[in-house]
Scaffold this motif. Structure first.
Motif, mmCIF file in Angstrom:
data_model
loop_
_atom_site.group_PDB
_atom_site.id
_atom_site.type_symbol
_atom_site.label_atom_id
_atom_site.label_comp_id
_atom_site.label_asym_id
_atom_site.label_seq_id
_atom_site.Cartn_x
_atom_site.Cartn_y
_atom_site.Cartn_z
ATOM 1 N N LEU A 88 0.797 -9.598 -30.817
ATOM 2 C CA LEU A 88 2.138 -10.004 -30.395
ATOM 3 C C LEU A 88 2.991 -8.788 -30.075
ATOM 4 O O LEU A 88 3.658 -8.728 -29.039
ATOM 5 C CB LEU A 88 2.805 -10.825 -31.510
ATOM 6 C CG LEU A 88 2.378 -12.292 -31.583
ATOM 7 C CD1 LEU A 88 3.024 -12.958 -32.783
ATOM 8 C CD2 LEU A 88 2.763 -13.013 -30.295
ATOM 9 N N VAL A 116 4.763 -7.717 -26.581
ATOM 10 C CA VAL A 116 6.216 -7.567 -26.494
ATOM 11 C C VAL A 116 6.575 -6.142 -26.054
ATOM 12 O O VAL A 116 7.435 -5.935 -25.193
ATOM 13 C CB VAL A 116 6.881 -7.904 -27.852
ATOM 14 C CG1 VAL A 116 8.342 -7.496 -27.847
ATOM 15 C CG2 VAL A 116 6.724 -9.385 -28.140
ATOM 16 N N LEU A 138 8.775 -4.950 -22.895
ATOM 17 C CA LEU A 138 9.973 -4.121 -23.033
ATOM 18 C C LEU A 138 9.891 -2.870 -22.169
ATOM 19 O O LEU A 138 10.858 -2.508 -21.486
ATOM 20 C CB LEU A 138 10.172 -3.730 -24.504
ATOM 21 C CG LEU A 138 10.668 -4.857 -25.424
ATOM 22 C CD1 LEU A 138 10.821 -4.347 -26.850
ATOM 23 C CD2 LEU A 138 11.992 -5.424 -24.909
#
Lengths: 284, 253, 322
Positions: free
Chosen positions: A139, A143, A147
């Motif tokens: 995860l 992410v 970003l």
């Protein structure tokens, strides 16, 4: 059903990381028409830089910061030594010069770390969401990839320097006439591309064991992803990475894993032939 | 009347939404020098690209010596005897001047072998005044010589019709004079010439007839005198003050 | 028979004879194995040069010809009992025809796009073969020892194969030389310099490129057949080793792309250098680094390679060696 859902989710998450790697490759191509054949070895270097900072006691995710900084400067140096002189030459020259950089990196890497596998051992949580099992590492990697991509877009569209990069990508001569120092911009772009490649390598290192040769696989995946998305198009590369991840995830339950590569490369060649600007339109 | 060497019939060429050439028709007689003029962006080079097969026209036909060559690729078009030069010169940089012209002779209308092509090339180089530098690399020539090399290469193909795309642009007056001599002697060899040119004086004196393009459309056609006095042509060029001034000056002279 | 008067022709014949006879005289197996590798490198580099140096298309995946030739040969010999000569010829022809068909497709791509596609083709074929059960999947194909019996036993068979490989090396060099001096070669060089201009001058570029691509596949495929027959086995990783593909490019660049002698000299030197680096303990860890630095220096400072440099200084050498 659940198994298919899990495979697709796994594919999506890893696809974002492939996408990040592909952006590094496609950005450099978009700005200066150079296919960086050192891309894979730079990804591998990102893995080992993370390993070094982690070994020095830094948390893997905190280590991403120094890896990014190192990556940037490493890219600038590679540009100045190996690319700058032949940037206007035929494509063969930049292909070979970046390949020679790859040989040098892998050579030194092999001497330092041999070719045996390493891994990053840190505490990883496991979550179970409606029967789908996922690790925190996966995860967070996904992410982080998202970003960093947002960061890149902010840079390209909201900062003066980023706009200069886009101007040079669009038309180097015109940009120079407008007073943009194109050599500096090219060096910075190469630095950013390298930084993205290293970051993706570092994220992959938090997921799987790796060797100094591991970059090759991801280099090829980056090619496929960026060609899918249209060489030179960062958004396309990210989407290409996701598509690649989804293909891997969705076919995994049905066929032997070793066939996925065949499918990927056949798609790759077909896309090059019939959609040379990619599925989402390339640069220009 | 004999068959025209070239017939352009209702040629239209669009790129996306942009119409570069719009329903243009004209004929060229054997042995004629036909000038093609018009402001920048009028579609002259695009029309050349359609004629020699670089582009396939959206609509219309190109007929060369009675044969429909529409959409034929350039390498087949040159085989039939229609050669061209490029506005932006395209020398084969790492090959010598002689080799450049040998390529033209080898793959031109005669489809020559290497040895006969060598003789033809030397002859053409002599004719165009490039023989002294036959062993230089083409990339090392200055712009005037590169333009002449373009002409020499096209000529080596032994064409019946030669398309010349701004071979005078960028040359100084004495180089222009030399090139004009070359063009006249090409015509004296019985080769028809279709030429794009911006230097009005030159094209007015060389051409038998002139076709004027504006925004992709044919605006006028006729002898140099007729065209120069055509009110529509003058108006079109008034949109381009630079050109209007040149035309007026030349009228006075 | 004008070529009989050319010094280059006789140099090729003399060197090839030397290659063939010297290890045989001393019955020196180690030397023979070194020379096999050297000859294979010359074959790969010289044929690759037809694309990179003559036509200007960077084929990064040329090793696919070598691997496919090897697989077809071993499959025909092992599975159907073909004799070696028929098998390698068939392998060469089939590989060439496949390459011709492929060429009409991927040669529409230019520059980096073509280079990437060739990598893609090699990887796709490698991964396909790794999964292809008829060809033994990732285990590959093994020839039983009895295969060599029909050729007068293993010892005799290996010498025969060695002479054949040297023959293919000589053929590669002569082919490269003939093409360079032909009208076909002139068309290729025109394409290399400016494809659009070449087309307007009358060069049938799509056909010329595809033929060059196909021709550049033939002898490497034959060599692949001979080489893997000599080894008695073939596996995907070795047959379609992208690294060797790229090393072949290094050899072409080192010697001088677009020249006939360059890839020959480059391949020979590269093999020597590689051997030296691998057998010197203090250097073996760094052989990749040294090769990489060497390549980088060539590209940055002597892009014409050794022969390019030489021809610039002594133009007369060019007349003899091409």
């Amino acid at each position: 059903m659940l198994q298919i859902f899990s495979s697709v989710m796994d594919g999506l998450l890893i696809g974002l990381v492939y996408g990040l790697a592909a952006i590094g490759l496609t950005l450099i191509f978009g700005v200066m028409d150079v296919v960086n054949l050192a891309h894979g070895s730079i990804i591998a270097l990102g893995m080992f830089f993370l390993y070094l900072f982690f070994g020095a006691g830094l948390h893997p995710y905190l280590s991403l910061v120094p890896v990014a900084i190192l990556g940037f400067f490493f890219g600038v140096i590679v540009y100045l030594i190996a690319v700058k002189r032949i940037i206007s030459g035929p494509p063969l020259m930049s292909l070979l010069s970046t390949f020679s950089v790859s040989m040098i990196i892998i050579g030194i890497g092999t001497a330092l770390w041999s070719t045996s596998p390493y891994n990053i051992n840190f505490k990883v949580e496991t979550y179970n969401i409606l029967g789908y099992t996922v690790t925190s590492a996966r995860l967070i990697a996904a992410v982080a990839a998202v970003l960093v991509t947002f960061g890149l877009y902010f840079f390209l569209y909201r900062t003066v320097l980023g706009k200069a990069v886009r101007a040079v990508a669009n038309n180097r001569e015109a940009a120079e006439l407008m007073g943009i120092p194109s050599q500096q911009i090219l060096a910075i772009s190469f630095g950013i591309g390298t930084m993205l490649a290293m970051l993706s390598g570092a994220l992959i290192a938090t997921l799987f064991p790796f060797t100094i040769l591991s970059g090759g696989v991801y280099e090829l995946k980056s090619f496929v992803a960026s060609v899918l998305g249209g060489l030179g198009n960062p958004t396309g590369a990210l989407l290409g990475g996701i598509i690649l991840g989804l293909i891997e995830g969705s076919v995994a339950p049905f066929i032997q894993i070793s066939w996925t590569n065949v499918i990927e490369f056949v798609i790759f060649v077909l896309i090059l032939l019939f959609f040379p600007t990619g599925l989402f339109g390339g640069r220009k | 009347m004999s068959t025209p060497i070239l017939e352009v019939r209702n040629v239209t060429m669009t790129f996306g939404g942009l119409t570069a050439v719009d329903d243009v028709s004209f004929n060229m007689a054997e042995g004629e020098i036909l000038g093609l003029i018009g402001p920048n962006g009028a579609g002259k080079t695009t029309l050349f690209n359609v004629i020699n097969g670089v582009y396939k026209p959206t609509r219309g036909n190109v007929v060369f010596r009675g044969r429909d060559i529409t959409g034929l690729p350039p390498y087949d078009v040159v085989r039939l005897g229609l050669a061209r030069t490029h506005q932006i010169v395209k020398p084969l940089n790492e090959m010598t001047v002689l080799e450049n012209v040998v390529v033209g002779a080898c793959f031109g209308a005669e489809n020559l072998g290497l040895e006969p092509a060598q003789y033809v090339a030397e002859e053409v180089l002599e004719f165009t005044g490039l023989l002294q530098m036959k062993d230089e690399l083409a990339g090392k020539l200055n712009i005037a010589l590169k333009k002449r090399l373009e002409v020499a290469r096209a000529l080596a193909a032994n064409p019946r019709l030669l398309l010349l795309d701004e071979v005078l642009a960028g040359l100084n007056p004495s180089e222009v004079a030399k090139m004009l001599d070359v063009i006249r002697s090409i015509r004296d060899r019985g080769i028809s010439i279709l030429m794009i040119e911006h230097i009005m004086q030159a094209i007015m004196s060389l051409s038998d007839r002139i076709v004027v393009l504006n925004f992709g459309q044919k605006l006028a056609e006729g002898t140099p005198d007729e065209v120069a006095n055509d009110p529509q042509v003058i108006e079109a060029y008034l949109g381009d003050p630079e050109m209007a001034k040149r035309i007026l000056e030349e009228e006075e002279a | 028979m004008k070529f009989l008067k050319s010094p280059f022709f006789w140099i090729v014949i003399a060197v090839s004879l030397l290659y063939a006879v010297y290890p045989k005289l001393g019955n020196n197996i180690t030397l023979r194995e070194t020379l096999v590798l050297s000859a294979i490198y010359v074959i790969l580099a010289t044929n690759l040069n037809l694309m990179i140096g003559y036509t200007g298309y960077v084929n990064f995946g040329s090793i696919v010809f070598f691997g496919l030739g090897g697989y077809l040969t071993l499959w025909l010999i092992g599975g159907y009992g073909w004799n070696l000569y028929a098998a390698v010829l068939f392998a060469g022809v089939v590989t060439s025809l496949l390459t011709l068909a492929l060429g009409f497709g991927i040669l529409r791509l230019r520059g980096a796009y073509f280079a990437l596609a060739t990598i893609g083709v090699n990887e796709a074929v490698k991964d396909f073969v790794s999964n292809f059960d008829k060809w033994g999947g990732s285990e590959g194909i093994f020839l039983p020892f009895s295969t060599y019996k029909s050729m007068g036993g293993a010892v005799h068979a290996l010498w025969t194969v060695y002479f054949l490989i040297i023959g293919v090396m000589a053929l590669s060099l002569l082919l490269s030389w003939f093409i360079k001096r032909s009208k076909f070669g002139l068309g290729l060089f025109a394409i290399r310099e400016d494809e659009d201009a070449a087309i307007v001058l009358g060069v049938k570029a799509p056909v010329y490129k595809a033929i060059a691509y196909s021709v550049s596949a033939f002898l490497p495929a034959v060599a692949g057949g001979l080489y893997f027959f000599k080894n008695g086995s073939i596996v995907p990783e070795e047959a379609f080793n992208l690294h060797l593909s790229i090393e072949s490019i290094v050899m072409v660049m080192l010697g001088g792309q677009g020249t006939v002698t360059g890839p020959w000299v480059g391949a020979f030197l590269y093999e020597r250098l590689r051997g030296l680096l691998l057998t010197t303990p203090s250097l073996s860890n760094f052989h990749l680094v040294i090769a990489g630095v060497l390549l980088l220096l060539i590209i940055l400072f002597a892009p014409g390679g050794l022969m390019g440099w030489l021809y610039k200084r002594w133009a007369r050498v060019r007349g003899v060696l091409e």
